[in-house]
Design an enzyme around this catalytic site. Structure first.
Site, PDB file in Angstrom:
ATOM      1  N   ALA A  81      61.496   6.708  17.497  1.00  0.00           N
ATOM      2  CA  ALA A  81      61.846   5.660  18.469  1.00  0.00           C
ATOM      3  C   ALA A  81      63.246   4.942  18.234  1.00  0.00           C
ATOM      4  O   ALA A  81      64.232   5.041  19.145  1.00  0.00           O
ATOM      5  CB  ALA A  81      60.806   4.698  18.525  1.00  0.00           C
ATOM      6  N   ILE A  86      55.811   9.477  19.964  1.00  0.00           N
ATOM      7  CA  ILE A  86      57.383   9.063  19.524  1.00  0.00           C
ATOM      8  C   ILE A  86      56.980   7.954  18.610  1.00  0.00           C
ATOM      9  O   ILE A  86      56.322   6.524  18.926  1.00  0.00           O
ATOM     10  CB  ILE A  86      58.186   8.448  20.790  1.00  0.00           C
ATOM     11  CG1 ILE A  86      58.608   9.754  21.507  1.00  0.00           C
ATOM     12  CG2 ILE A  86      59.231   7.815  19.873  1.00  0.00           C
ATOM     13  CD1 ILE A  86      59.728   9.237  22.618  1.00  0.00           C
ATOM     14  N   HIS A  87      56.883   8.182  17.183  1.00  0.00           N
ATOM     15  CA  HIS A  87      56.593   7.020  16.213  1.00  0.00           C
ATOM     16  C   HIS A  87      57.777   6.107  16.068  1.00  0.00           C
ATOM     17  O   HIS A  87      59.044   6.273  16.767  1.00  0.00           O
ATOM     18  CB  HIS A  87      56.041   7.839  14.993  1.00  0.00           C
ATOM     19  CG  HIS A  87      56.898   8.632  14.536  1.00  0.00           C
ATOM     20  ND1 HIS A  87      58.327   8.269  13.787  1.00  0.00           N
ATOM     21  CD2 HIS A  87      57.092  10.140  14.438  1.00  0.00           C
ATOM     22  CE1 HIS A  87      59.049   9.657  13.305  1.00  0.00           C
ATOM     23  NE2 HIS A  87      58.204  10.690  13.905  1.00  0.00           N
ATOM     24  N   ASP A  88      57.542   5.309  15.206  1.00  0.00           N
ATOM     25  CA  ASP A  88      58.663   4.005  14.952  1.00  0.00           C
ATOM     26  C   ASP A  88      60.011   4.738  14.676  1.00  0.00           C
ATOM     27  O   ASP A  88      61.123   4.354  15.230  1.00  0.00           O
ATOM     28  CB  ASP A  88      58.156   2.994  13.784  1.00  0.00           C
ATOM     29  CG  ASP A  88      57.117   2.332  14.235  1.00  0.00           C
ATOM     30  OD1 ASP A  88      56.514   2.409  15.435  1.00  0.00           O
ATOM     31  OD2 ASP A  88      56.555   1.404  13.281  1.00  0.00           O
TER      32      ASP A  88
END
Length: 284
Positions: free
Chosen positions: A216, A211-213
């Protein structure tokens, strides 16, 4: 001693007066009416034959002079965008703009499917990254190594009676929901536990990048749409699922098992939808 003279090859004159002697010049100064005329009198065939453009020659020989799509086929052979292509592309672009203003997506309008027939065409062309726009699409699981990106309210229909290992197939879904039947299959495998107004469910992050920025942020936004208090836990740590800063401290990596716990009036709906969010493969 006599030397062999080079063969004198004739040029094709285009409408702008240019004498074209190779295929790059033909494409640069392409004029459909001129090319049609040279095709009809056999000059185009001779021009290609003299220069050993075997692939184009073979394709030209397949065309009938009475073909209703003569102009389009000639354009296709030489990689020229016809007026019909331009008109169709503009129409598709305007349609796409009703669902997104993302410049990256708009620039890739030729990779967008608006219906199942469009999807089939893109798959036949071997396109790796395909945008699915505001419709339901049956996903062929036999076609591997694909990235499907949703635009608008898109649904990927998975026709399977068992959980699909998308990672092994190298099939990725972004911003796309699954059909209700497949979501039910996922829920039945791992149903939410309900106890005293608290709902709990466990799932595994399947996307390759974790889960990247950006993902997220989308997860937090979805969590905030519910009234219940929601926590997500992994690796022995539990944080507020409605806080981006706290969520990123967990380090949500691929293949990590996470548990979502919600307490409140919409707790069951919250954990199930957040689980579906992760199971849908919103991933890199």
């Amino acid at each position: 001693m006599q030397t062999k003279q080079s063969k004198l090859r004739f040029a094709l004159e285009m409408a702008d007066g240019t004498q074209v002697r190779d295929i790059d010049a033909l494409k640069e100064h392409f004029d459909l009416d001129s090319v049609k005329k040279y095709f009809s009198d056999g000059t185009l065939l001779k021009w290609l034959e003299d220069r050993y453009y075997e692939d184009e020659l073979e394709e030209i020989e397949k065309i009938s002079p009475f073909d209703n799509d003569l102009g389009q086929k000639l354009c296709d052979i030489f990689g020229i965008e016809s007026e019909e292509d331009i008109s169709r592309r503009l129409e598709r672009l305007n349609r796409l703009k009703t669902f997104t203003n993302d410049e990256n997506i708009l620039e890739n309008v030729d990779q967008v499917a608006f219906d199942q027939e469009d999807l089939a065409d893109l798959l036949d062309k071997g396109i790796r990254e395909i945008y699915l726009c505001n419709n339901r699409f049956s996903i062929p699981l036999r076609v591997k190594n694909k990235i499907y990106i949703g635009v608008g309210k898109s649904v990927a229909v998975i026709r399977s009676d068992k959980i699909v290992d998308f990672e092994t197939l190298n099939i990725v879904f972004r911003n796309i929901s699954f059909n209700n039947e497949y979501l039910k299959l996922l829920a039945d495998k791992n149903p939410a536990k309900i106890l005293g107004g608290t709902a709990e469910i466990t799932t595994t992050i399947i996307n390759r990048a974790g889960i990247h920025d950006k993902l997220a942020s989308a997860f937090v936004k979805k969590a905030c749409s519910f009234k219940s208090d929601i926590k997500i836990s992994a690796k022995g740590k539990s944080v507020d699922a409605k806080s981006l800063m706290m969520l990123m401290t967990i380090g949500l990596a691929p293949n990590l098992e996470v548990t979502i716990v919600a307490k409140g009036e919409d707790s069951q709906k919250a954990v199930e939808e957040l689980k579906n969010f992760i199971d849908s493969g919103f991933s890199e």
